[in-house]
Design a protein around this motif. Sequence first.
Motif, PDB file in Angstrom:
ATOM      1  N   THR A  93      51.035-102.972 -40.174  1.00 57.66           N
ATOM      2  CA  THR A  93      51.578-104.255 -40.628  1.00 57.66           C
ATOM      3  C   THR A  93      52.547-104.089 -41.794  1.00 57.66           C
ATOM      4  OG1 THR A  93      49.559-104.511 -41.971  1.00 57.66           O
ATOM      5  CG2 THR A  93      49.618-105.637 -39.830  1.00 57.66           C
ATOM      6  N   LEU A  94      52.129-103.411 -42.867  1.00 52.59           N
ATOM      7  CA  LEU A  94      52.995-103.235 -44.034  1.00 52.59           C
ATOM      8  C   LEU A  94      53.732-101.903 -44.024  1.00 52.59           C
ATOM      9  CD1 LEU A  94      50.722-104.670 -46.890  1.00 52.59           C
ATOM     10  CD2 LEU A  94      52.301-105.879 -45.372  1.00 52.59           C
ATOM     11  N   GLY A  95      53.216-100.914 -43.303  1.00 52.98           N
ATOM     12  CA  GLY A  95      53.919 -99.639 -43.209  1.00 52.98           C
ATOM     13  C   GLY A  95      53.009 -98.454 -43.422  1.00 52.98           C
ATOM     14  N   PRO A  96      53.072 -97.449 -42.534  1.00 54.65           N
ATOM     15  CA  PRO A  96      52.215 -96.268 -42.675  1.00 54.65           C
ATOM     16  C   PRO A  96      52.532 -95.417 -43.895  1.00 54.65           C
ATOM     17  CG  PRO A  96      53.794 -95.983 -40.876  1.00 54.65           C
ATOM     18  CD  PRO A  96      53.896 -97.407 -41.310  1.00 54.65           C
ATOM     19  N   GLY A  97      53.773 -95.518 -44.409  1.00 53.28           N
ATOM     20  CA  GLY A  97      54.126 -94.729 -45.585  1.00 53.28           C
ATOM     21  C   GLY A  97      53.389 -95.134 -46.841  1.00 53.28           C
ATOM     22  N   LEU A  98      52.782 -96.310 -46.846  1.00 54.11           N
ATOM     23  CA  LEU A  98      51.990 -96.732 -48.002  1.00 54.11           C
ATOM     24  C   LEU A  98      50.699 -95.937 -48.121  1.00 54.11           C
ATOM     25  CD1 LEU A  98      52.412-100.599 -47.620  1.00 54.11           C
ATOM     26  CD2 LEU A  98      53.457 -99.161 -49.390  1.00 54.11           C
ATOM     27  N   ARG A  99      50.208 -95.414 -46.986  1.00 52.76           N
ATOM     28  CA  ARG A  99      48.927 -94.702 -46.930  1.00 52.76           C
ATOM     29  C   ARG A  99      47.836 -95.532 -47.589  1.00 52.76           C
ATOM     30  NH1 ARG A  99      49.234 -93.619 -43.235  1.00 52.76           N
ATOM     31  NH2 ARG A  99      47.397 -92.288 -43.217  1.00 52.76           N
ATOM     32  N   LEU A 100      47.586 -96.699 -47.024  1.00 56.12           N
ATOM     33  CA  LEU A 100      46.621 -97.621 -47.623  1.00 56.12           C
ATOM     34  C   LEU A 100      45.828 -98.302 -46.512  1.00 56.12           C
ATOM     35  CD1 LEU A 100      46.053 -98.340 -50.591  1.00 56.12           C
ATOM     36  CD2 LEU A 100      47.434-100.386 -50.286  1.00 56.12           C
ATOM     37  N   GLY A 101      44.529 -98.253 -46.627  1.00 53.14           N
ATOM     38  CA  GLY A 101      43.640 -98.916 -45.683  1.00 53.14           C
ATOM     39  C   GLY A 101      42.335 -99.256 -46.356  1.00 53.14           C
ATOM     40  N   TRP A 102      41.295 -99.483 -45.544  1.00 53.71           N
ATOM     41  CA  TRP A 102      40.010 -99.863 -46.145  1.00 53.71           C
ATOM     42  C   TRP A 102      38.853 -99.623 -45.187  1.00 53.71           C
ATOM     43  CZ3 TRP A 102      43.607-103.504 -44.487  1.00 53.71           C
ATOM     44  CH2 TRP A 102      43.192-104.391 -43.489  1.00 53.71           C
ATOM     45  N   LEU A 103      37.678 -99.586 -45.797  1.00 56.68           N
ATOM     46  CA  LEU A 103      36.397 -99.582 -45.101  1.00 56.68           C
ATOM     47  C   LEU A 103      35.629-100.826 -45.510  1.00 56.68           C
ATOM     48  CD1 LEU A 103      35.189 -95.943 -45.790  1.00 56.68           C
ATOM     49  CD2 LEU A 103      35.250 -96.927 -43.517  1.00 56.68           C
ATOM     50  N   ALA A 104      34.920-101.431 -44.562  1.00 56.67           N
ATOM     51  CA  ALA A 104      33.919-102.456 -44.873  1.00 56.67           C
ATOM     52  C   ALA A 104      32.619-101.957 -44.279  1.00 56.67           C
ATOM     53  CB  ALA A 104      34.315-103.811 -44.282  1.00 56.67           C
ATOM     54  N   ALA A 105      31.638-101.704 -45.129  1.00 57.62           N
ATOM     55  CA  ALA A 105      30.435-101.002 -44.700  1.00 57.62           C
ATOM     56  C   ALA A 105      29.187-101.640 -45.298  1.00 57.62           C
ATOM     57  CB  ALA A 105      30.520 -99.531 -45.111  1.00 57.62           C
ATOM     58  N   PRO A 106      28.014-101.372 -44.732  1.00 58.95           N
ATOM     59  CA  PRO A 106      26.765-101.945 -45.247  1.00 58.95           C
ATOM     60  C   PRO A 106      26.374-101.333 -46.589  1.00 58.95           C
ATOM     61  CG  PRO A 106      26.311-100.447 -43.430  1.00 58.95           C
ATOM     62  CD  PRO A 106      27.793-100.592 -43.493  1.00 58.95           C
ATOM     63  N   PRO A 107      25.565-102.051 -47.374  1.00 58.11           N
ATOM     64  CA  PRO A 107      25.216-101.575 -48.719  1.00 58.11           C
ATOM     65  C   PRO A 107      24.549-100.202 -48.742  1.00 58.11           C
ATOM     66  CG  PRO A 107      24.641-103.896 -48.473  1.00 58.11           C
ATOM     67  CD  PRO A 107      25.061-103.418 -47.112  1.00 58.11           C
ATOM     68  N   TRP A 108      23.771 -99.857 -47.721  1.00 54.95           N
ATOM     69  CA  TRP A 108      23.082 -98.558 -47.751  1.00 54.95           C
ATOM     70  C   TRP A 108      24.057 -97.386 -47.629  1.00 54.95           C
ATOM     71  CZ3 TRP A 108      23.521 -95.071 -43.768  1.00 54.95           C
ATOM     72  CH2 TRP A 108      23.952 -95.562 -42.534  1.00 54.95           C
ATOM     73  N   LEU A 109      25.237 -97.625 -47.031  1.00 58.44           N
ATOM     74  CA  LEU A 109      26.192 -96.551 -46.788  1.00 58.44           C
ATOM     75  C   LEU A 109      27.243 -96.429 -47.886  1.00 58.44           C
ATOM     76  CD1 LEU A 109      27.152 -94.341 -44.830  1.00 58.44           C
ATOM     77  CD2 LEU A 109      28.368 -96.105 -43.533  1.00 58.44           C
ATOM     78  N   LEU A 110      27.511 -97.532 -48.608  1.00 56.42           N
ATOM     79  CA  LEU A 110      28.594 -97.520 -49.608  1.00 56.42           C
ATOM     80  C   LEU A 110      28.445 -96.443 -50.673  1.00 56.42           C
ATOM     81  CD1 LEU A 110      31.252 -99.048 -50.196  1.00 56.42           C
ATOM     82  CD2 LEU A 110      29.906-100.072 -48.366  1.00 56.42           C
ATOM     83  N   PRO A 111      27.249 -96.194 -51.214  1.00 52.46           N
ATOM     84  CA  PRO A 111      27.152 -95.148 -52.246  1.00 52.46           C
ATOM     85  C   PRO A 111      27.591 -93.775 -51.754  1.00 52.46           C
ATOM     86  CG  PRO A 111      25.211 -96.555 -52.299  1.00 52.46           C
ATOM     87  CD  PRO A 111      25.978 -96.938 -51.074  1.00 52.46           C
ATOM     88  N   ALA A 112      27.220 -93.401 -50.532  1.00 54.67           N
ATOM     89  CA  ALA A 112      27.632 -92.101 -50.004  1.00 54.67           C
ATOM     90  C   ALA A 112      29.140 -92.053 -49.786  1.00 54.67           C
ATOM     91  CB  ALA A 112      26.896 -91.807 -48.697  1.00 54.67           C
ATOM     92  N   LEU A 113      29.708 -93.130 -49.234  1.00 53.09           N
ATOM     93  CA  LEU A 113      31.154 -93.178 -49.019  1.00 53.09           C
ATOM     94  C   LEU A 113      31.910 -93.077 -50.334  1.00 53.09           C
ATOM     95  CD1 LEU A 113      31.244 -96.067 -46.390  1.00 53.09           C
ATOM     96  CD2 LEU A 113      31.691 -93.644 -45.931  1.00 53.09           C
ATOM     97  N   THR A 114      31.438 -93.807 -51.338  1.00 52.61           N
ATOM     98  CA  THR A 114      32.105 -93.821 -52.641  1.00 52.61           C
ATOM     99  C   THR A 114      32.001 -92.462 -53.324  1.00 52.61           C
ATOM    100  OG1 THR A 114      31.550 -96.166 -52.834  1.00 52.61           O
ATOM    101  CG2 THR A 114      32.275 -95.042 -54.835  1.00 52.61           C
ATOM    102  N   ARG A 115      30.839 -91.831 -53.214  1.00 51.32           N
ATOM    103  CA  ARG A 115      30.658 -90.514 -53.823  1.00 51.32           C
ATOM    104  C   ARG A 115      31.567 -89.482 -53.165  1.00 51.32           C
ATOM    105  NH1 ARG A 115      25.845 -90.327 -52.870  1.00 51.32           N
ATOM    106  NH2 ARG A 115      25.721 -88.906 -51.083  1.00 51.32           N
ATOM    107  N   LEU A 116      31.634 -89.508 -51.843  1.00 50.49           N
ATOM    108  CA  LEU A 116      32.519 -88.578 -51.140  1.00 50.49           C
ATOM    109  C   LEU A 116      33.975 -88.817 -51.512  1.00 50.49           C
ATOM    110  CD1 LEU A 116      30.783 -88.681 -47.657  1.00 50.49           C
ATOM    111  CD2 LEU A 116      31.024 -86.649 -49.093  1.00 50.49           C
ATOM    112  N   ARG A 117      34.341 -90.095 -51.637  1.00 51.39           N
ATOM    113  CA  ARG A 117      35.707 -90.432 -52.036  1.00 51.39           C
ATOM    114  C   ARG A 117      36.008 -89.890 -53.429  1.00 51.39           C
ATOM    115  NH1 ARG A 117      39.959 -94.190 -51.384  1.00 51.39           N
ATOM    116  NH2 ARG A 117      41.649 -93.015 -52.302  1.00 51.39           N
ATOM    117  N   ALA A 118      35.095 -90.098 -54.357  1.00 54.52           N
ATOM    118  CA  ALA A 118      35.317 -89.648 -55.736  1.00 54.52           C
ATOM    119  C   ALA A 118      35.395 -88.131 -55.826  1.00 54.52           C
ATOM    120  CB  ALA A 118      34.197 -90.174 -56.640  1.00 54.52           C
TER     121      ALA A 118
END
Length: 401
Positions: free
Chosen positions: A242-267
């Motif tokens: 929609t806005l352009g692949p060159g921005l390299r921007l997206g998102w995840l929407a995930a359940p509360p039990w999974l967010l800590p692992a996703l955030t830790r891996l991201r960090a």
Amino acid sequence: MTSTLTPGFDTAALLSRSGARVSPAGGFGPAATDIPADAIRLLGGVPANEALPVEHLERAFAATLRDPATSAAALQYSTAPGIEALRDWVAAHEGTSVDRVLVTNGALHGLSLTFAALLDPGDVVAVESPTFPLTLRLLGHYGAQPVPVPVSREGLDLDSFEQRLRAGLRPKLLYLIPDFQNPTGTTLSPADRDRAVALGERYGFVVVSDNPYRDLRFAGEMVPDLNLDSDATVRVNTFSKTLGPGLRLGWLAAPPWLLPALTRLRANTDQHSALLTQTAVARLLHTPDVFDTVVTDARALYRERATALTDALRAELSDAVEFDDPEGGIFLWARATDPDVDLAAVRLRAQSLGTDFALGRYFDPEGAIHYTDRFRLGFSNIAPEDLRTAVSRIAAAFASH
């Protein structure tokens, strides 16, 4: 510059198992050779240049850097989940709470984080068949074993999938592209979306909705995405279409039990998405009507191009191919009606005439065995007159075989 290896330097021993692993699945086949530089390539999922909001983004970035409240701050470090202004918009867009949102560097990054959080080598992952080849390559990177679930114009074959679950199949996750599936262009029905999530809850696997084309519906009725109230649902999306692949921007929407692992891996990997980009895009998104106008204009453009493509196919190849008219997205999935036609040979001839397309076999999770009678045509970044020219060349290639 010529590079030589130091004698006795054992590079094979230095590579990790992950670094040395080459997945046999994934990819779109060998790169085209002997094809004119100005060939019409009906290949990748590339948005049209005309659909990208260049002027809106120019103003948003300029305003971000001029505003004393955001200028220097946007060049600093940030936090792994992403900035609140962007996550607020995503949460509203997804119909969920902001504490379930993690900003990513596009959809493939979101999938990589999800797979890293959930998969161990040898884990089984159910995937649509056919499906997106780069996801197969990513699953190979994590050592997962894909199990195909057939997709047809009638939808996902959840009956056979459930039978296998009852017989003992235990996938870690089910990967879906619910809207305008890549490559088939099909849309999963509301009943099948609910059923897939219910199966995940019953048999203990996560259902991942990878939905980059969802906002690009130009015909038919919008279908609700997978239910985020379930602990078994993860949604992955991106601004690339929609806005352009060159921005390299997206998102995840995930359940509360999974967010800590996703955030830790991201960090632990790249810390966060570019803060300047996040801030400018959030400014654009919170400007009234801008995003809606962008996607509305894109839908009209892609409707025109889809119509040009389908009209040309019917005019020149009505006896040779069959297909369903796209209701959205950026691809058309076609079938050669003559079982004796060698589509690989047709493609080579089309390439020599100045047109390329993607063979269906490379969307096969079992390794380029099936879908030899199918091919995918991308129409999003090709002008109508060029689409008509491309179809004429493909028709000539069919005629020669």
